[in-house]
Design a protein around this motif. Structure first.
Motif, PDB file in Angstrom:
ATOM      1  N   ILE A 116       0.830  -1.202   0.000  1.00 55.42           N
ATOM      2  CA  ILE A 116       0.000   0.000   0.000  1.00 55.42           C
ATOM      3  C   ILE A 116       0.867   1.256   0.000  1.00 55.42           C
ATOM      4  N   LEU A 117       1.950   1.235   0.782  1.00 52.72           N
ATOM      5  CA  LEU A 117       2.794   2.412   0.931  1.00 52.72           C
ATOM      6  C   LEU A 117       3.603   2.737  -0.320  1.00 52.72           C
ATOM      7  N   GLU A 118       3.605   1.844  -1.283  1.00 52.74           N
ATOM      8  CA  GLU A 118       4.268   2.146  -2.543  1.00 52.74           C
ATOM      9  C   GLU A 118       3.500   3.191  -3.352  1.00 52.74           C
ATOM     10  N   GLY A 119       2.282   3.511  -2.898  1.00 52.60           N
ATOM     11  CA  GLY A 119       1.513   4.568  -3.568  1.00 52.60           C
ATOM     12  C   GLY A 119       0.315   4.009  -4.296  1.00 52.60           C
ATOM     13  N   ASN A 120      -0.777   4.764  -4.228  1.00 49.12           N
ATOM     14  CA  ASN A 120      -2.004   4.344  -4.896  1.00 49.12           C
ATOM     15  C   ASN A 120      -1.906   4.575  -6.396  1.00 49.12           C
ATOM     16  N   LYS A 121      -2.289   3.571  -7.128  1.00 44.69           N
ATOM     17  CA  LYS A 121      -2.362   3.722  -8.572  1.00 44.69           C
ATOM     18  C   LYS A 121      -3.676   4.423  -8.921  1.00 44.69           C
ATOM     19  N   VAL A 122      -3.786   4.829 -10.169  1.00 46.49           N
ATOM     20  CA  VAL A 122      -5.043   5.426 -10.617  1.00 46.49           C
ATOM     21  C   VAL A 122      -6.147   4.385 -10.506  1.00 46.49           C
ATOM     22  N   ARG A 123      -7.242   4.743  -9.870  1.00 43.35           N
ATOM     23  CA  ARG A 123      -8.352   3.820  -9.687  1.00 43.35           C
ATOM     24  C   ARG A 123      -9.666   4.570  -9.801  1.00 43.35           C
ATOM     25  N   VAL A 131     -18.727   8.202 -12.325  1.00 43.21           N
ATOM     26  CA  VAL A 131     -17.416   7.650 -11.986  1.00 43.21           C
ATOM     27  C   VAL A 131     -16.485   8.732 -11.439  1.00 43.21           C
ATOM     28  N   LEU A 132     -15.882   8.428 -10.289  1.00 47.02           N
ATOM     29  CA  LEU A 132     -14.829   9.269  -9.729  1.00 47.02           C
ATOM     30  C   LEU A 132     -13.496   8.570  -9.946  1.00 47.02           C
ATOM     31  N   GLU A 133     -12.479   9.336 -10.292  1.00 43.20           N
ATOM     32  CA  GLU A 133     -11.153   8.772 -10.533  1.00 43.20           C
ATOM     33  C   GLU A 133     -10.164   9.333  -9.518  1.00 43.20           C
ATOM     34  N   PHE A 134      -9.459   8.434  -8.831  1.00 44.17           N
ATOM     35  CA  PHE A 134      -8.474   8.816  -7.830  1.00 44.17           C
ATOM     36  C   PHE A 134      -7.074   8.516  -8.332  1.00 44.17           C
ATOM     37  N   GLY A 135      -6.129   9.332  -7.909  1.00 42.68           N
ATOM     38  CA  GLY A 135      -4.728   9.052  -8.208  1.00 42.68           C
ATOM     39  C   GLY A 135      -4.093  10.010  -9.181  1.00 42.68           C
ATOM     40  N   GLN A 136      -4.895  10.690 -10.004  1.00 44.08           N
ATOM     41  CA  GLN A 136      -4.333  11.636 -10.953  1.00 44.08           C
ATOM     42  C   GLN A 136      -4.386  13.063 -10.437  1.00 44.08           C
ATOM     43  N   ILE A 364      -2.989  17.805   0.800  1.00 41.52           N
ATOM     44  CA  ILE A 364      -2.700  17.148  -0.481  1.00 41.52           C
ATOM     45  C   ILE A 364      -1.271  16.612  -0.484  1.00 41.52           C
ATOM     46  N   ALA A 365      -0.343  17.389   0.054  1.00 43.49           N
ATOM     47  CA  ALA A 365       1.045  16.928   0.133  1.00 43.49           C
ATOM     48  C   ALA A 365       1.183  15.696   1.012  1.00 43.49           C
ATOM     49  N   CYS A 366       0.241  15.522   1.944  1.00 40.54           N
ATOM     50  CA  CYS A 366       0.281  14.377   2.861  1.00 40.54           C
ATOM     51  C   CYS A 366      -0.648  13.243   2.442  1.00 40.54           C
ATOM     52  N   GLY A 367      -1.228  13.320   1.243  1.00 38.51           N
ATOM     53  CA  GLY A 367      -1.965  12.177   0.731  1.00 38.51           C
ATOM     54  C   GLY A 367      -3.458  12.320   0.593  1.00 38.51           C
ATOM     55  N   ALA A 368      -4.043  13.502   0.864  1.00 35.36           N
ATOM     56  CA  ALA A 368      -5.491  13.660   0.716  1.00 35.36           C
ATOM     57  C   ALA A 368      -5.905  13.482  -0.744  1.00 35.36           C
ATOM     58  N   ASP A 369      -6.990  12.753  -0.958  1.00 34.31           N
ATOM     59  CA  ASP A 369      -7.512  12.519  -2.306  1.00 34.31           C
ATOM     60  C   ASP A 369      -8.744  13.371  -2.603  1.00 34.31           C
ATOM     61  N   ILE A 370      -9.481  13.748  -1.555  1.00 37.86           N
ATOM     62  CA  ILE A 370     -10.656  14.601  -1.678  1.00 37.86           C
ATOM     63  C   ILE A 370     -10.569  15.662  -0.588  1.00 37.86           C
ATOM     64  N   VAL A 390       2.668  18.517  -6.313  1.00 37.93           N
ATOM     65  CA  VAL A 390       2.729  17.194  -5.681  1.00 37.93           C
ATOM     66  C   VAL A 390       2.554  16.065  -6.686  1.00 37.93           C
ATOM     67  N   ARG A 391       1.621  16.224  -7.600  1.00 41.43           N
ATOM     68  CA  ARG A 391       1.294  15.142  -8.545  1.00 41.43           C
ATOM     69  C   ARG A 391       1.826  15.376  -9.968  1.00 41.43           C
ATOM     70  N   GLY A 392       2.352  16.567 -10.211  1.00 39.60           N
ATOM     71  CA  GLY A 392       2.838  16.870 -11.556  1.00 39.60           C
ATOM     72  C   GLY A 392       1.723  17.073 -12.549  1.00 39.60           C
ATOM     73  N   CYS A 393       0.542  17.504 -12.067  1.00 40.20           N
ATOM     74  CA  CYS A 393      -0.615  17.698 -12.939  1.00 40.20           C
ATOM     75  C   CYS A 393      -0.419  18.960 -13.796  1.00 40.20           C
ATOM     76  N   VAL A 394      -0.947  18.908 -15.013  1.00 36.78           N
ATOM     77  CA  VAL A 394      -0.949  20.064 -15.898  1.00 36.78           C
ATOM     78  C   VAL A 394      -2.401  20.388 -16.224  1.00 36.78           C
ATOM     79  N   PHE A 395      -2.822  21.612 -15.921  1.00 39.71           N
ATOM     80  CA  PHE A 395      -4.201  22.016 -16.160  1.00 39.71           C
ATOM     81  C   PHE A 395      -4.239  23.018 -17.306  1.00 39.71           C
ATOM     82  N   ALA A 396      -5.129  22.775 -18.259  1.00 39.88           N
ATOM     83  CA  ALA A 396      -5.270  23.673 -19.404  1.00 39.88           C
ATOM     84  C   ALA A 396      -6.137  24.868 -19.022  1.00 39.88           C
ATOM     85  N   GLY A 397      -5.779  26.030 -19.541  1.00 39.62           N
ATOM     86  CA  GLY A 397      -6.606  27.226 -19.347  1.00 39.62           C
ATOM     87  C   GLY A 397      -6.450  27.855 -18.003  1.00 39.62           C
TER      88      GLY A 397
END
Length: 397
Positions: A116-123, A131-136, A364-370, A390-397
């Motif tokens: 588990i501590l290796e990190g949550n994959k996208v699910r 549908v809600l998507e976690f991990g991205q 978020i830095a400590c693992g919050a998903d919502i 934290v996640r390396g996300c890129v948001f358009a606009g």
């Protein structure tokens, strides 16, 4: 020559760093487990168990701290602090599986936790077709209180049209979930009947379901209320008592196969180890949920900021939030405008947006998903900036 420091949290980061220095392709597989160090705490071990654990861990080059009286069995129970690399844990767990005294079961649990501590994959989480998507990226839950006495916005959204307008506004501002509640949980709140709770939320729910595209969660701990709102079409249940308030709620959520949020709560602020006790409480809630037929992938956990905690304990919970990842469930964090911000900054309820933003970003830095918030527009900006870091996300606009 220059010297830098690397903080490596998982095997993937270790692989990247080892490859970056030009190591041969086979080298990272051998070396990566040596680059990740984990500290795990076991509670309630007998001296016999603790002595075996320490012996086997030392034999692998790791360490295990135990109470002084373990050697001569002068203590009845002890906590055990394990300190080792992933490579050392691998050999340790292999040997522990061969031991008696319940240690084989412990080995299996340790292996599960390390995975588990290796990190949550996208699910993905199915909320009755939505549908809600976690991990991205971090999801935003907008708060919709259909109550006369909530601490922040009590009375503002009692009328159905006002509630609908606010729900549509939050969706437009970027909310991924709307959390509808009919019972205030502010300090000193007055309990209301089940009929009154239904009277407050069902007309609002009926009005917003056809108009709002995102999933609608209902904040209730009562099985009868949950059953009725799920019949109307709610997508999720947010239980502030983690199935302790009404154990029948688990069966209702299982029957409708909806996601359920389990929050830490209680009647005392006395803890042995704050986060371990929170993890234990929520872990028991997960067991109750699964026993009733709720799938593990439909469970979200919440540390319960502001509930059964002193001001200092709320800050400690936020500081140690990452420890909650051991449960392997998405983490919901609700800090919006709460007293922990008021007491820290000495601010009234309408001036806590910056404090909320700080808790959201660090959460978020400590693992919050919502993150559950009142100020959706402002917190969407905080979340996106935090996710970019934290996640390396890129948001358009």
């Amino acid at each position: 020559m220059e010297i830098g420091v690397k903080y490596i949290d998982n095997i993937e980061q270790a692989r990247h760093e080892i490859q970056a220095v030009g190591s041969d392709p086979g080298g990272w597989q051998r070396m990566a487990p040596k680059a990740v160090h984990r500290v795990l705490k076991i509670t309630g071990a007998s001296p016999t168990q603790a002595n075996i654990i320490k012996q086997e861990m030392l034999a692998r080059g790791g360490e295990a701290a135990v109470a002084r009286g373990v050697v001569n069995h002068s203590v009845e129970k002890t906590d055990v602090l394990l300190m080792a690399t992933l490579g050392q844990y691998k050999g340790f767990i292999k040997k522990l599986r061969l031991q008696p005294f319940g240690l084989a079961t412990l080995a299996a649990r340790l292996e599960e936790i390390l995975h588990i501590l290796e990190g949550n994959k996208v699910r993905k989480m199915d909320c009755r077709g939505k549908v809600l998507e976690f991990g991205q990226r971090t999801l935003i839950m907008g708060i919709l209180n259909s109550t006369p006495d909530s601490f922040s916005d009590g009375g503002r959204y009692l009328e159905v049209e006002a509630a609908l307008s606010h729900a549509l506004t939050m969706e437009e501002e970027g909310a991924d979930i709307i959390d509808l509640g009919g019972v205030s949980t502010r300090p000193g709140f007055s309990e209301i009947s089940e009929d009154e709770e239904k009277r407050r939320i069902i007309p609002v729910l009926e009005k917003i379901l056809p108009r709002v595209a995102v999933p609608i969660s209902v904040d209730t701990w009562r099985a009868s209320v949950a059953r009725e709102v799920l019949e109307v079409g709610a997508h999720m249940i947010n239980d502030q008592w983690a199935l302790r308030g009404d154990p029948a709620l688990a069966g209702v959520a299982a029957q409708y196969q909806v996601p359920i949020m389990l929050m830490h709560n209680g009647t005392s602020t006395d803890y042995h180890d704050l986060m371990l006790d929170i993890v234990s409480f929520l872990g028991r809630g997960i067991e109750m949920a699964e026993a009733a037929g709720i799938r593990r992938e439909n469970i979200i956990v919440d540390p319960g900021i502001g509930f059964a905690k002193t001001h200092e304990q709320n800050l400690e919970t936020l500081r140690r939030l990452k420890e909650l990842t051991v449960l392997g469930c998405p983490i919901l964090l609700g800090t919006s405008r709460k007293s922990v911000i008021a007491k820290t900054l000495n601010l009234p309820v309408d001036q806590r947006v910056e404090g909320t933003g700080a808790t959201v970003a660090l959460g978020i830095a400590c693992g919050a998903d919502i993150v559950r918030v009142h100020d959706v527009k402002e917190m969407v900006r905080v979340v996106r900036m935090s996710d970019a870091i934290v996640r390396g996300c890129v948001f358009a606009g």
